[in-house]
Scaffold this active site. Structure first.
Site, mmCIF file in Angstrom:
data_model
loop_
_atom_site.group_PDB
_atom_site.id
_atom_site.type_symbol
_atom_site.label_atom_id
_atom_site.label_comp_id
_atom_site.label_asym_id
_atom_site.label_seq_id
_atom_site.Cartn_x
_atom_site.Cartn_y
_atom_site.Cartn_z
ATOM 1 N N GLY A 123 0.728 -1.210 -0.033
ATOM 2 C CA GLY A 123 -0.051 -0.175 -0.092
ATOM 3 C C GLY A 123 0.925 1.194 0.048
ATOM 4 O O GLY A 123 1.790 1.353 -0.661
ATOM 5 N N SER A 209 2.582 -6.112 -4.567
ATOM 6 C CA SER A 209 1.810 -4.990 -4.907
ATOM 7 C C SER A 209 2.844 -3.468 -4.716
ATOM 8 O O SER A 209 4.037 -3.575 -5.494
ATOM 9 C CB SER A 209 0.998 -4.947 -3.753
ATOM 10 O OG SER A 209 0.153 -3.679 -4.022
ATOM 11 N N ASP A 291 -13.750 -22.100 -19.928
ATOM 12 C CA ASP A 291 -12.996 -23.228 -18.969
ATOM 13 C C ASP A 291 -12.378 -24.387 -19.747
ATOM 14 O O ASP A 291 -11.596 -24.970 -19.757
ATOM 15 C CB ASP A 291 -13.968 -23.697 -18.059
ATOM 16 C CG ASP A 291 -13.391 -24.622 -16.775
ATOM 17 O OD1 ASP A 291 -12.140 -24.879 -17.111
ATOM 18 O OD2 ASP A 291 -14.074 -24.759 -15.960
ATOM 19 N N ASP A 294 -9.140 -25.139 -22.487
ATOM 20 C CA ASP A 294 -7.775 -25.843 -22.361
ATOM 21 C C ASP A 294 -7.887 -27.144 -22.080
ATOM 22 O O ASP A 294 -6.940 -27.861 -21.883
ATOM 23 C CB ASP A 294 -7.219 -25.245 -20.835
ATOM 24 C CG ASP A 294 -8.277 -25.146 -19.725
ATOM 25 O OD1 ASP A 294 -8.914 -26.268 -19.624
ATOM 26 O OD2 ASP A 294 -8.229 -24.425 -19.046
ATOM 27 N N ASP A 298 -12.651 -27.463 -15.272
ATOM 28 C CA ASP A 298 -12.089 -27.509 -13.881
ATOM 29 C C ASP A 298 -12.092 -26.369 -12.948
ATOM 30 O O ASP A 298 -11.561 -26.218 -12.081
ATOM 31 C CB ASP A 298 -10.491 -28.129 -13.827
ATOM 32 C CG ASP A 298 -9.776 -27.116 -14.558
ATOM 33 O OD1 ASP A 298 -10.175 -26.301 -15.384
ATOM 34 O OD2 ASP A 298 -8.401 -27.347 -14.724
ATOM 35 N N ILE A 300 -10.874 -23.503 -13.808
ATOM 36 C CA ILE A 300 -9.807 -22.709 -14.131
ATOM 37 C C ILE A 300 -9.615 -22.842 -15.588
ATOM 38 O O ILE A 300 -9.715 -23.366 -16.431
ATOM 39 C CB ILE A 300 -8.389 -23.205 -13.426
ATOM 40 C CG1 ILE A 300 -8.835 -23.323 -12.212
ATOM 41 C CG2 ILE A 300 -7.212 -22.510 -13.792
ATOM 42 C CD1 ILE A 300 -7.438 -24.043 -11.322
ATOM 43 N N ASP A 471 -6.474 -10.216 -10.509
ATOM 44 C CA ASP A 471 -6.108 -9.230 -9.706
ATOM 45 C C ASP A 471 -6.865 -7.876 -9.937
ATOM 46 O O ASP A 471 -7.039 -7.357 -11.095
ATOM 47 C CB ASP A 471 -4.809 -8.807 -9.978
ATOM 48 C CG ASP A 471 -4.307 -7.756 -8.724
ATOM 49 O OD1 ASP A 471 -4.983 -6.807 -8.380
ATOM 50 O OD2 ASP A 471 -2.804 -7.845 -8.638
ATOM 51 N N HIS A 510 -5.518 -10.081 -5.838
ATOM 52 C CA HIS A 510 -4.336 -8.982 -5.552
ATOM 53 C C HIS A 510 -3.452 -9.732 -4.442
ATOM 54 O O HIS A 510 -3.607 -9.771 -3.262
ATOM 55 C CB HIS A 510 -4.903 -7.859 -5.208
ATOM 56 C CG HIS A 510 -3.404 -6.852 -5.154
ATOM 57 N ND1 HIS A 510 -2.805 -6.663 -6.068
ATOM 58 C CD2 HIS A 510 -3.503 -6.120 -3.921
ATOM 59 C CE1 HIS A 510 -1.898 -5.609 -5.896
ATOM 60 N NE2 HIS A 510 -2.086 -5.469 -4.626
HETATM 61 CA CA CA Z 1 -10.048 -25.526 -17.522
#
Ligand code: CA
Length: 586
Positions: A123, A209, A291, A294, A298, A300, A471, A510
């Site tokens: 910060g 940061s 998703d 890839d 999952d 991600i 982020d 973040h």
């Molecule tokens: Ca995936």
């Protein structure tokens, strides 16, 4: 006894040893003398040092902490010497007290591993964190034999009428930008030399940061100080980031239903603009779109470029139900209003003027060989609308205002408007008119936006960036852009990976948080890279907050532009890192 142990000896401590210790202790090697002296006594003697690298240095504490008497979190700290002090103590032009306060913690000589770690700030700083080596590391490095330093950025918040007030004092800005970390580094190395008899064998910086920005400051402006740098989620172009944050909160504020509830401090409650159920709906849409790109559903999105090329929330239709994400009629639980979609798209695109043109942050155009200073937005990712993502900083909760109001947004009136105007309401910043009133130069930007880290590279320095793709503060796209530009001027990614690597963390907010593998240790692989020449081809990370099974997972992070792919058997275990591989996208 190697030559290193004999160089640059501080006469003051040696002089003390000559007087206070027996002749038998004092051989040809004063480091042995230092080790033979009682480490607690040697610690207290550091308060008597003179000849500091920065003349105006005052030691305020030199205290020996016996093993077990101090802790970092749950970890009991070993025997160590704790030194505190202030450099360049002064009264500012505003009449307020300033100075670069620092802390250095030194394991006893028998336990020192010869390494030094600078623990970066966060910060606007304003207090000295305990220098235990806990920021961005798996466990306190002090307990593993590291000497550790930290500092306060040149100001103490307790001395200021408001946390951002120091931004009105030019020297205080310079100290927060680079001055305090410079003098603290030099002083810490001096104290290390005095306590152990020689400077560190290797020096490392770790921060996220503001700490990430500080790591970049070192790589660009103080290339001799550190052998290895971890720069997490760097706010390296603060002016641009402040405007990205302002733009995003304005997008949500513009669609908040009236009357907008306000907290006691006047900050708006914007959660009704985009309630949690709508956030979940958006997340289900971006995952439904991206998703599987890839290969595995999952939770991600490992092929981010493919997702960014494909996903448009205004036109997205859920494939299983045929339901459009954007309502074609009245708002229901299964669609978002055109106004909500528009707000999300603005956050994704970043600031534009009324002609739809992208904007540039002027302060970013000053550093030599500076990075592109276009003001960016936030990429769609699996964690974009998770609580640790955009909502934490641009929407808030039913009881909390958007976090950005106290972050970059709150700094706009103090440092990004020129001249400063603390009474200016950043939520009223006009992206047509007020851009002419932006600060055109400040060390907070010019010390961290250069692409020229050739001196650091040429002396063998290694730097690792990491950044959560979701982020909601500094956009991950900014770190990706910097890395790509760095690679372009260093012979391409393959050449650049010899000294600089970037690890993206899908779904992470973040520095940490989100349904992500946000637990990792970047320092250990950096040490192996610097000291053994073993570059990190994958870094294993773990997380236990995934929203679907398996909720705890371990996965590799891959050096950009490589991506993670599931490489286990069909239906195999998603929770073990050995089932994943790093691959280069075609
Ligand atoms: Ca995936």
């Amino acid at each position: 006894m190697n030559e290193r142990h004999l160089r640059r000896r501080p006469l003051s401590l040696l002089g003390y040893l000559l007087i206070s210790t027996s002749a038998a202790v004092l051989g040809a090697c004063a480091s042995l003398a230092a080790e033979s002296v009682d480490p607690a006594e040697a610690c207290r003697n550091l308060a008597r040092l003179t000849d500091f690298p920065v003349a105006a240095t005052e030691i305020t504490l030199a205290q020996f902490n016996p093993s077990g008497t101090t802790k970092a979190g749950d970890v009991a700290l070993p025997d160590h010497c704790e030194v505190q002090g202030i450099i360049n103590k002064r009264t500012g032009a505003d009449g307020l007290p300033y100075g670069d306060r620092f802390e250095v913690r030194l394991p006893i000589p028998a336990q020192w591993n010869g390494r030094f770690m600078f623990q970066g700030g966060g910060g606007t700083e304003g207090a000295v964190p305990a220098a235990t080596g806990t920021a961005g590391t798996a466990s306190p490095t002090l307990a593993a034999g590291w000497a550790v330093a930290s500092q306060d950025g040149g100001h103490e918040n307790k001395d200021l009428p408001a946390p951002n007030r120091f931004l009105l004092e030019p020297q205080a800005v310079a100290d927060h930008a680079y001055g305090s970390i410079d003098v603290t580094t030099r002083t810490a190395k001096f104290l290390i030399d005095a306590y152990y008899g020689h400077e560190p064998d290797h020096s490392y910086f770790v921060g996220c940061s503001t700490g990430g920005r500080q790591g970049m400051v070192f790589s660009q402006n103080f290339p001799d100080y550190y052998d290895g740098i971890v720069a997490g989620a760097p706010v390296y172009d603060l002016e641009a980031i402040a405007l990205t944050e302002d733009w995003g909160v304005q997008a949500m504020a513009a669609i908040a239903p009236e009357p907008v509830e306000k907290l006691a401090n006047g900050s708006p409650i914007l959660a009704p603009a985009f309630p949690v159920e709508d956030q979940k709906l958006f997340t289900s849409a971006v995952l439904a779109a991206c998703d599987r790109l890839d290969g595995v559903a999952d939770g991600i999105i490992d092929d981010l470029p493919a997702c960014l090329a494909k996903f448009d929330p205004a036109t997205f239709v859920f494939p299983d139900t045929g339901q459009a994400l954007q309502c074609t009629g009245a708002k229901t639980a299964t669609c978002l209003t055109p106004a909500q979609i528009n707000a999300v798209k603005k956050i994704n695109q970043g600031p534009r003027n009324s002609l739809g043109e992208k904007l540039r942050a002027p302060a970013g155009a000053v550093a030599r060989e500076h990075a592109d200073n276009t003001i960016l937005g936030y990429p769609y990712d699996g964690g974009f609308m998770s609580p640790a993502g955009i909502p934490s900083r641009k929407i808030g909760t039913p009881t909390a205002a958007p976090g950005d109001l106290a972050q970059g947004l709150g700094q706009i009136p103090y440092v990004w408007m020129s001249p400063p105007n603390p009474s200016f309401k950043a939520l009223n910043f006009d992206f047509d008119k007020d851009t002419a009133n932006l600060n055109t130069s400040t060390p907070l930007v010019t010390y961290s936006t250069s692409l020229d880290i050739s001196k650091f590279k040429n002396r063998g320095g290694k730097i690792i960036w990491y950044h959560g793709v979701s982020d909601p503060g500094p956009p991950s796209l900014g770190t990706i852009k910097y890395y790509e530009e760095l690679a372009a001027r260093n012979g391409g990614v393959d050449e650049t990976k010899n000294f600089a690597r970037l690890f993206l963390v899908p779904n992470m907010g973040h520095c940490r948080g989100g349904p992500s593998t946000d637990q990792f240790d970047m320092l250990t692989p950096l040490v192996a890279w610097v000291e053994q020449g073993s570059a990190p081809d994958r870094i294993i990370a773990s997380g236990k907050n995934f929203t679907a099974a398996p909720t705890a997972r371990s996965r590799p992070l891959c050096p950009y532009p490589q991506q993670v792919r599931f490489a286990g058997p069909a239906g195999g275990d998603l929770s073990v890192a050995s089932n994943y591989a790093c691959m280069t996208p075609k």
